[in-house]
Structures are given as structure tokens and as C-alpha cells.
Design a protein around this motif. Structure first.
Motif, PDB file in Angstrom:
ATOM      1  N   VAL A  54      44.690  21.593  34.550  1.00  0.00           N
ATOM      2  CA  VAL A  54      43.043  21.862  34.617  1.00  0.00           C
ATOM      3  C   VAL A  54      42.300  20.779  34.013  1.00  0.00           C
ATOM      4  N   THR A  55      41.523  20.164  34.637  1.00  0.00           N
ATOM      5  CA  THR A  55      40.705  18.854  34.068  1.00  0.00           C
ATOM      6  C   THR A  55      39.311  19.470  33.630  1.00  0.00           C
ATOM      7  N   PHE A  56      38.806  18.778  32.689  1.00  0.00           N
ATOM      8  CA  PHE A  56      37.544  18.883  32.354  1.00  0.00           C
ATOM      9  C   PHE A  56      36.910  17.582  32.475  1.00  0.00           C
ATOM     10  N   ALA A  57      35.593  17.920  33.049  1.00  0.00           N
ATOM     11  CA  ALA A  57      34.438  16.938  33.211  1.00  0.00           C
ATOM     12  C   ALA A  57      33.206  17.348  32.898  1.00  0.00           C
ATOM     13  N   SER A  58      32.252  16.260  32.628  1.00  0.00           N
ATOM     14  CA  SER A  58      30.978  16.403  32.242  1.00  0.00           C
ATOM     15  C   SER A  58      30.104  15.379  32.640  1.00  0.00           C
ATOM     16  N   GLY A  59      29.008  15.496  32.980  1.00  0.00           N
ATOM     17  CA  GLY A  59      27.956  14.772  33.628  1.00  0.00           C
ATOM     18  C   GLY A  59      26.640  15.182  33.476  1.00  0.00           C
ATOM     19  N   SER A  60      25.724  14.569  34.279  1.00  0.00           N
ATOM     20  CA  SER A  60      24.367  14.967  34.272  1.00  0.00           C
ATOM     21  C   SER A  60      24.156  16.282  34.772  1.00  0.00           C
ATOM     22  N   GLU A  61      25.016  16.778  35.886  1.00  0.00           N
ATOM     23  CA  GLU A  61      24.844  17.842  36.477  1.00  0.00           C
ATOM     24  C   GLU A  61      25.360  19.164  35.596  1.00  0.00           C
ATOM     25  N   GLY A  62      26.367  18.914  34.547  1.00  0.00           N
ATOM     26  CA  GLY A  62      26.570  19.743  33.513  1.00  0.00           C
ATOM     27  C   GLY A  62      28.198  19.621  33.313  1.00  0.00           C
ATOM     28  N   GLU A  63      28.979  20.731  33.046  1.00  0.00           N
ATOM     29  CA  GLU A  63      30.236  20.617  32.583  1.00  0.00           C
ATOM     30  C   GLU A  63      31.075  21.669  33.753  1.00  0.00           C
ATOM     31  N   GLY A 117      25.249  24.310  33.379  1.00  0.00           N
ATOM     32  CA  GLY A 117      24.543  23.262  34.529  1.00  0.00           C
ATOM     33  C   GLY A 117      24.739  23.897  35.779  1.00  0.00           C
ATOM     34  N   GLY A 118      24.606  22.892  36.672  1.00  0.00           N
ATOM     35  CA  GLY A 118      24.548  23.576  38.221  1.00  0.00           C
ATOM     36  C   GLY A 118      26.050  23.162  38.668  1.00  0.00           C
ATOM     37  N   PRO A 119      26.141  23.418  40.029  1.00  0.00           N
ATOM     38  CA  PRO A 119      27.435  23.112  40.754  1.00  0.00           C
ATOM     39  C   PRO A 119      27.593  21.542  40.543  1.00  0.00           C
ATOM     40  N   PRO A 120      28.997  21.129  40.353  1.00  0.00           N
ATOM     41  CA  PRO A 120      29.079  19.619  40.342  1.00  0.00           C
ATOM     42  C   PRO A 120      28.891  18.840  41.453  1.00  0.00           C
ATOM     43  N   GLU A 121      28.484  17.525  41.590  1.00  0.00           N
ATOM     44  CA  GLU A 121      28.639  16.944  42.769  1.00  0.00           C
ATOM     45  C   GLU A 121      29.854  15.909  43.099  1.00  0.00           C
ATOM     46  N   TRP A 156      41.701  19.548  22.970  1.00  0.00           N
ATOM     47  CA  TRP A 156      40.433  19.758  22.724  1.00  0.00           C
ATOM     48  C   TRP A 156      39.609  18.639  22.154  1.00  0.00           C
ATOM     49  N   ILE A 157      38.365  18.391  22.387  1.00  0.00           N
ATOM     50  CA  ILE A 157      37.371  17.375  22.000  1.00  0.00           C
ATOM     51  C   ILE A 157      36.434  18.071  20.997  1.00  0.00           C
ATOM     52  N   GLY A 158      36.131  17.270  19.828  1.00  0.00           N
ATOM     53  CA  GLY A 158      35.005  17.996  19.000  1.00  0.00           C
ATOM     54  C   GLY A 158      34.072  16.805  18.883  1.00  0.00           C
ATOM     55  N   LEU A 159      32.925  17.385  19.459  1.00  0.00           N
ATOM     56  CA  LEU A 159      31.880  16.294  19.749  1.00  0.00           C
ATOM     57  C   LEU A 159      30.715  16.616  18.641  1.00  0.00           C
ATOM     58  N   PRO A 160      30.114  15.632  17.826  1.00  0.00           N
ATOM     59  CA  PRO A 160      29.379  15.653  16.884  1.00  0.00           C
ATOM     60  C   PRO A 160      27.775  15.859  17.490  1.00  0.00           C
ATOM     61  N   GLU A 161      27.068  16.925  17.255  1.00  0.00           N
ATOM     62  CA  GLU A 161      26.024  17.332  18.100  1.00  0.00           C
ATOM     63  C   GLU A 161      24.952  18.004  16.935  1.00  0.00           C
ATOM     64  N   GLY A 162      23.830  17.322  16.537  1.00  0.00           N
ATOM     65  CA  GLY A 162      22.924  17.905  15.601  1.00  0.00           C
ATOM     66  C   GLY A 162      23.393  18.542  14.174  1.00  0.00           C
ATOM     67  N   GLY A 163      24.299  17.410  13.620  1.00  0.00           N
ATOM     68  CA  GLY A 163      24.805  17.718  12.389  1.00  0.00           C
ATOM     69  C   GLY A 163      26.204  18.800  12.275  1.00  0.00           C
ATOM     70  N   ILE A 213      34.930  21.389  22.938  1.00  0.00           N
ATOM     71  CA  ILE A 213      35.089  21.463  24.308  1.00  0.00           C
ATOM     72  C   ILE A 213      36.434  21.169  24.848  1.00  0.00           C
ATOM     73  N   PRO A 214      36.968  21.934  26.033  1.00  0.00           N
ATOM     74  CA  PRO A 214      38.241  21.645  26.139  1.00  0.00           C
ATOM     75  C   PRO A 214      38.370  20.164  26.802  1.00  0.00           C
ATOM     76  N   GLY A 215      39.687  19.727  27.052  1.00  0.00           N
ATOM     77  CA  GLY A 215      40.158  18.759  27.621  1.00  0.00           C
ATOM     78  C   GLY A 215      40.904  18.906  28.736  1.00  0.00           C
ATOM     79  N   ALA A 216      41.919  18.021  28.911  1.00  0.00           N
ATOM     80  CA  ALA A 216      42.637  18.367  29.980  1.00  0.00           C
ATOM     81  C   ALA A 216      44.029  19.315  29.319  1.00  0.00           C
ATOM     82  N   SER A 217      44.778  20.047  30.306  1.00  0.00           N
ATOM     83  CA  SER A 217      45.668  20.811  29.988  1.00  0.00           C
ATOM     84  C   SER A 217      46.755  20.804  31.205  1.00  0.00           C
ATOM     85  N   THR A 218      47.990  20.966  30.873  1.00  0.00           N
ATOM     86  CA  THR A 218      48.860  20.909  31.981  1.00  0.00           C
ATOM     87  C   THR A 218      49.987  22.107  31.528  1.00  0.00           C
ATOM     88  N   ALA A 219      50.699  22.383  32.820  1.00  0.00           N
ATOM     89  CA  ALA A 219      51.891  23.583  32.463  1.00  0.00           C
ATOM     90  C   ALA A 219      52.818  22.886  33.486  1.00  0.00           C
TER      91      ALA A 219
END
Length: 361
Positions: free
Chosen positions: A121-130, A163-167, A320-327, A332-338
Motif C-alpha cells: 500500500v503506497t501513500f502519496a500527497s500532492g496539490s490534489e490531496g492525499e 482532497g479530490g481524486p488524484p491525477e 508512519w510519518i509525523g509532520l509538524p503542523e501549527g505547533g 500520516i501513513p507511509g508505505a506498507s507491505t505484506a
């Protein structure tokens, strides 16, 4: 009711072992029987060989009873791994996992391939969302050589988190082929050569730390950074150490023997902890070894290795990734594999002539 009947009644009331535990135990019994008879468990009874087979069959009955009770041991070097018992801590869990991984090393013959199947399971984020996307990854390694591997990725469903559907995403059902060295994946970018790691965990960790510091210092010069404190450098070194080892542990190209070494090295890290119940992308429950490390800017990353509770077999990985936001820090999830299948096969697929370059290459 006499004492024997009481014991039998108590035994019959105990829950049976999980199917995967039973399957693993019988695989070990078969392996032991084949080793005892020189790879010929079908030899008829009679003579001295027959008598030895009867004795070992009695041992097998005893081991089968141990499986019913929920415990079995597998030899590994000078220690035995007690299947079905909770580890005393993360270091013990990883040492047991290293013993099991070393025993599972495959040795393909001429013209054969090590086949590995993973669900990711891959995780991605961009201008369109996550979003996240499922992917089935299959790897064929001729003679077990990662340098000649072929990977086939089959993309699955996409799940929008925000966000919306990823492009920029592969449509479900899309199949990609990737030859070794075609993309900067696999073992590229590691600050050390995985094949050169010493078998002793302490020596291996010292080598990894030394190479990680060299990498951090080089990266510092490349960026033109000056005046970094020793604390900042140490934090970056530990990040490189942990992230590199975790990457090797979950990589489908990593041979079992190398993965065993990595588990042993990770057992030496002071920051590793046990998580009693984790679920891999295939929905299997296991016991986890969690490694958390700080990142520049006040964030953090956490990797979780998941093992089968009864056998310490490696099941999968989550990050998992911990992103500093507003103090605060948002997780958020990162990659995962089985890890679904690892076996020796006699063929590998042909790459279609019209196969394009992988999208995320």
C-alpha cells in the motif's frame, strides 16, 4: 473422574493452534524427517534404517503434541526458538526473527528463480490531496541474484484520504515491468553495501553507523551547511541507520540471510520497542518491533516490522510519518507491505515488447 480423565478433559478444552502454526510445524517436521533419511522419507520400514524411522516418528508424535499445546521449538545456532511464547522484549523478538530468517534461506539451482510476492500500500500527497493505492508486487531473481531481478507490479484500487481524486496515479489493473537497475529502487542509495555486512550484529551495527556518518557528513558538505551541532549530526546519523535497516528488512530483493543479519542489527538499537498487536496489509495479525526516530524540523518517522506471533516468521512492514503542523505533529501513513509468498520456481515471465517505463521510476 480419575486423574488421567481429568488431564484429558483439560487438554481437550484447550483451543487448537492457528492453521498457520500447524502448517509451519508440519513443514519443520517434514524437513527434519527428510534430513534424517537423507532426503528420502519414503524409505520402507525394516533393518536399521527402518528402526531409526520409527524412533523419529515417535519424536514427530511428541512434536505434534507440542503443536497442539501451542508451542514448538526450532533449532537455530546455539539457541532454540520457543514458538508460541511471548518475547521478553524487542531485542529478543528480533533475535528470534533473525534465527528463523536465516533458516529460511532459499538456494535455487541452475535455471531456477527465487519468487517473492508482496502486497503493498503506497501513500502519496500532492496539490490534489492525499491518497493510498494497493499494489501487488512480484519479483523473480535468477539464482537468487538481486542484480538480475525482474519485478512485475499490478496496481489496484485507490483510496482518497483528503482532497479530490488524484491525477498522477496508475489505473487499477495496470501492469508494469521493471528490470534490475532500471529505476533507483532496490538497494540504491544505501550508505553501505548490504552484502558486506558482518554476521556479528555488534560489528555490523558499528559498520552501518560509520558509513551513515560518512554519508551525513558528505550530504552536509553538498548542501553547504555549516555550524551543525553534534546533536543534529547524531540525529541525522541515527535516522540514516534506522531507515536504511528498515528499508533492507522489508525489501523483496533482500536475501533471507541478509534479512537475518538486519534483524540482528536492529535488535541492538536502544529505540526499538515491542508492539503486541499489529496488522499487515494482508489483514494478518502479528507482534511488532517498532523503531521511531526524529527528523529535522521537529518531525519523526516510525517503522514497524510485523512477525507471526507463534513462529517469528516475517510478515510485513508499516511506516508512519509525523509532520509538524501549527505547533503539533500530524501522523500520516507511509508505505506498507505484506510478504505473501517466498519460494523457488522454474520460470519467469517474458517482458512484453511494448512494456513502457514504470510511472514512478
Amino acid at each position: 473422574m480419575n486423574e488421567l480423565e481429568a488431564i484429558k478433559g483439560h487438554h481437550d478444552s484447550l483451543p487448537g493452534p492457528a492453521p498457520e502454526v500447524t502448517a509451519r510445524a508440519w513443514a519443520l517436521l517434514t524437513e527434519e524427517a527428510e534430513r534424517a533419511e537423507g532426503g528420502h522419507p519414503e524409505r520402507p520400514l525394516g533393518g536399521s534404517r527402518g528402526r531409526r524411522w520409527v524412533v523419529r516418528a515417535g519424536v514427530a508424535v511428541g512434536l505434534a503434541a507440542a503443536v497442539t499445546a501451542g508451542m514448538i521449538f526450532v533449532r537455530g545456532g546455539d539457541e532454540s526458538v520457543p514458538f508460541g511464547t511471548a518475547p521478553a522484549g524487542a531485542a529478543e523478538l528480533l533475535r528470534h526473527a533473525a534465527t528463523v530468517a536465516a533458516r529460511e534461506e532459499l538456494r535455487p539451482g541452475p535455471g531456477q528463480f527465487v519468487y517473492v510476492e508482496q502486497k503493498g500500500v503506497t501513500f502519496a500527497s500532492g496539490s490534489e490531496g492525499e491518497y493510498t493505492q494497493d499494489v501487488r508486487r512480484e519479483v523473480w531473481m535468477p539464482g537468487g541474484d538481486p542484480g538480475k531481478a525482474l519485478t512485475r507490479s499490478t496496481y489496484g484500487r485507490t483510496t482518497v484520504i483528503s482532497g479530490g481524486p488524484p491525477e498522477h496515479v496508475q489505473a487499477p489493473g495496470t501492469v508494469e515491468f521493471q528490470r534490475a537497475g532500471q529505476c533507483r529502487h532496490g538497494f540504491s542509495g544505501l550508505p553501505f553495501q548490504a552484502a558486506d555486512l558482518p554476521g556479528d550484529p555488534d560489528r555490523a551495527l558499528a559498520k552501518v553507523r560509520q558509513e551513515a556518518e560518512t554519508f551525513v557528513r558528505s550530504d552536509q558538505r553538498r548542501r553547504g551547511e555549516t555550524g551543525l551541532s553534534r546533536k543534529e549530526i547524531d540525529m541525522r546519523v541515527e535516522k540514516v541507520v534506522a531507515s536504511s535497516l528498515l528499508r533492507l528488512a522489508q525489501n523483496p530483493l533482500t536475501p533471507s540471510r541478509t534479512r537475518a543479519t538486519v534483524f540482528g542489527v536492529l535488535s541492538k538499537l536502544a529505540t526499538v520497542t515491542v508492539v503486541p498487536d499489529l496488522t499487515d496489509p494482508a489483514g494478518r495479525h502479528g507482534v511488532g518491533a517498532s523503531i521511531k526516530f526524529e527528523t529535522p524540523g521537529g518531525g519523526w518517522e516510525r517503522g514497524e516490522l510485523i512477525f507471526e506471533p507463534a513462529t517469528y516468521r516475517f510478515l510485513g512492514y508499516r511506516s508512519w510519518i509525523g509532520l509538524p503542523e501549527g505547533g503539533q505533529v500530524r501522523e500520516i501513513p507511509g508505505a506498507s507491505t505484506a510478504m505473501l509468498t517466498v519460494k523457488v520456481v522454474d520460470s519467469m515471465p517474458e517482458v512484453p515488447k511494448d512494456a513502457g517505463k514504470p510511472m514512478f521510476c
